[in-house]
Design an enzyme around this catalytic site. Sequence first.
Site, PDB file in Angstrom:
ATOM      1  N   ASP A  11       0.857  -1.174   0.000  1.00  0.00           N
ATOM      2  CA  ASP A  11       0.000   0.000   0.000  1.00  0.00           C
ATOM      3  C   ASP A  11       0.895   1.225   0.000  1.00  0.00           C
ATOM      4  O   ASP A  11       1.722   1.395   0.890  1.00  0.00           O
ATOM      5  CB  ASP A  11      -0.897  -0.001   1.245  1.00  0.00           C
ATOM      6  CG  ASP A  11      -1.797   1.225   1.292  1.00  0.00           C
ATOM      7  OD1 ASP A  11      -2.721   1.293   0.463  1.00  0.00           O
ATOM      8  OD2 ASP A  11      -1.571   2.106   2.137  1.00  0.00           O
ATOM      9  N   ASP A  67      -3.272   0.857   6.866  1.00  0.00           N
ATOM     10  CA  ASP A  67      -2.531   0.646   5.624  1.00  0.00           C
ATOM     11  C   ASP A  67      -2.162  -0.825   5.429  1.00  0.00           C
ATOM     12  O   ASP A  67      -2.118  -1.324   4.310  1.00  0.00           O
ATOM     13  CB  ASP A  67      -1.264   1.515   5.604  1.00  0.00           C
ATOM     14  CG  ASP A  67      -1.601   3.002   5.599  1.00  0.00           C
ATOM     15  OD1 ASP A  67      -2.692   3.352   5.095  1.00  0.00           O
ATOM     16  OD2 ASP A  67      -0.796   3.802   6.114  1.00  0.00           O
ATOM     17  N   GLU A  99      -1.458  -0.856  -6.026  1.00  0.00           N
ATOM     18  CA  GLU A  99      -2.550  -0.081  -6.597  1.00  0.00           C
ATOM     19  C   GLU A  99      -2.139   0.486  -7.944  1.00  0.00           C
ATOM     20  O   GLU A  99      -0.994   0.895  -8.118  1.00  0.00           O
ATOM     21  CB  GLU A  99      -2.901   1.099  -5.680  1.00  0.00           C
ATOM     22  CG  GLU A  99      -3.446   0.708  -4.341  1.00  0.00           C
ATOM     23  CD  GLU A  99      -3.564   1.922  -3.436  1.00  0.00           C
ATOM     24  OE1 GLU A  99      -4.653   2.476  -3.329  1.00  0.00           O
ATOM     25  OE2 GLU A  99      -2.538   2.327  -2.873  1.00  0.00           O
TER      26      GLU A  99
END
Length: 401
Positions: free
Chosen positions: A175, A358, A260
């Site tokens: 993350d 996170d 991501e």
Amino acid sequence: MSAYTQENRNYLFLRVIRYVWNIALEQRNLRRRERSQKITYNTQAHELSEARKESWLKEGSAAVQQQALRDLNQAFQNWWNRPDHFGRPTWRKAGINEGFAVRDLSVRRINRKWGQVFVPKCGWVKFRVTREWSDIETASSARVTLDRSGRWFVSFTRLAPQIERKSTGFVIGIDMGIAITVATSNGEFLDMPELLTKGEHQRKRRLQRRLARQVKGSNRYKATKLAIAKLAAKEVDRRKDWIEWTTTDLVRDYDLISLEDLKITNMTKSAKGTKDKPGKNVKAKSGLNRSILEQGWGLFCQRLTDKATNAVTPVEIIAINPAYTSLHCSECGYTDKKNRDSQALFHCLSCGYTDNADVNAAKNIIAAGLVVQERGGQSHIVSTKTQHSDPAKRTTTPKAA
Ligand SMILES: [Zn+2]
């Protein structure tokens, strides 16, 4: 990597590039005003090589002039594809975001402090060595730029090293948080160390106060500005170092890395967040902080992808849609924005699972990555488009003032 150089000859170089850029831009604009057919890069490149036969342009390097056309073309592409991010290409003015690329790089070292880079049709250009020489020697290309304070920089682009690794069978989700900190699905944090020492921080503040008192444009003012710029360059170099170490470690240790998709994350838009996906930290994601963040993550993803592809045993990088990754419970799947107890803490309202917010997101990211892989590996190269503010790329993506 940057180095400092002072060569008046380069000014001539930039004038030619500016000329080619501006002429080509005018040609495109004229077509637009007349509503006639769009002119393509290939046509312009052909016309340039014709023009070189007859005009003073032949004195300059063809490669550099063609590069100016490619830069312009890229600037238009960027503007068409992401008008929210990139401005319409504008006229180049002297001293603003100017530069040119040098391919087929050859460098040589003069002494401990100075090196030379060969610029076609210009000759050997001296620069101050501010990075490990081995990094400079192995660079694949360089970009020579001039900043607003009239200083020349040579920045070198390194090829991804070929990382020796054996398959480990391990996978990881990461993350990408605020302030360039990585949380992993293993519950680890890969934090970037402080970029400046305590003393350097104090010095920076002192210099900034001094600058505010000085007469704009005076020699003292310029000297202070230069000192501040040197500290800023130090920060940039250290951030890059951290990115190099961290991406190398990740690629060495894991067979699959899920993260991501920055292209979808679009940190600009998600600054304030939406009802479903509240912004992680509005303050840190606005203004200057945001652009540094984007730049850092853009480079991070690029280096990670390059090294993963280049490794002896390739590593799979999967970029997933980041929607809801921060709101899902990684234990039971329950999704609710109230699951976020605070900025830092995740607390599931359904099963009571508690974790660092996170780390919980990173666990969802690896889960999503594994699903993507199982479906037949729709993995793709991570977009590095958010890198628009990288100094090395400034000239390809000028923003309308
Ligand atoms: Zn739960």
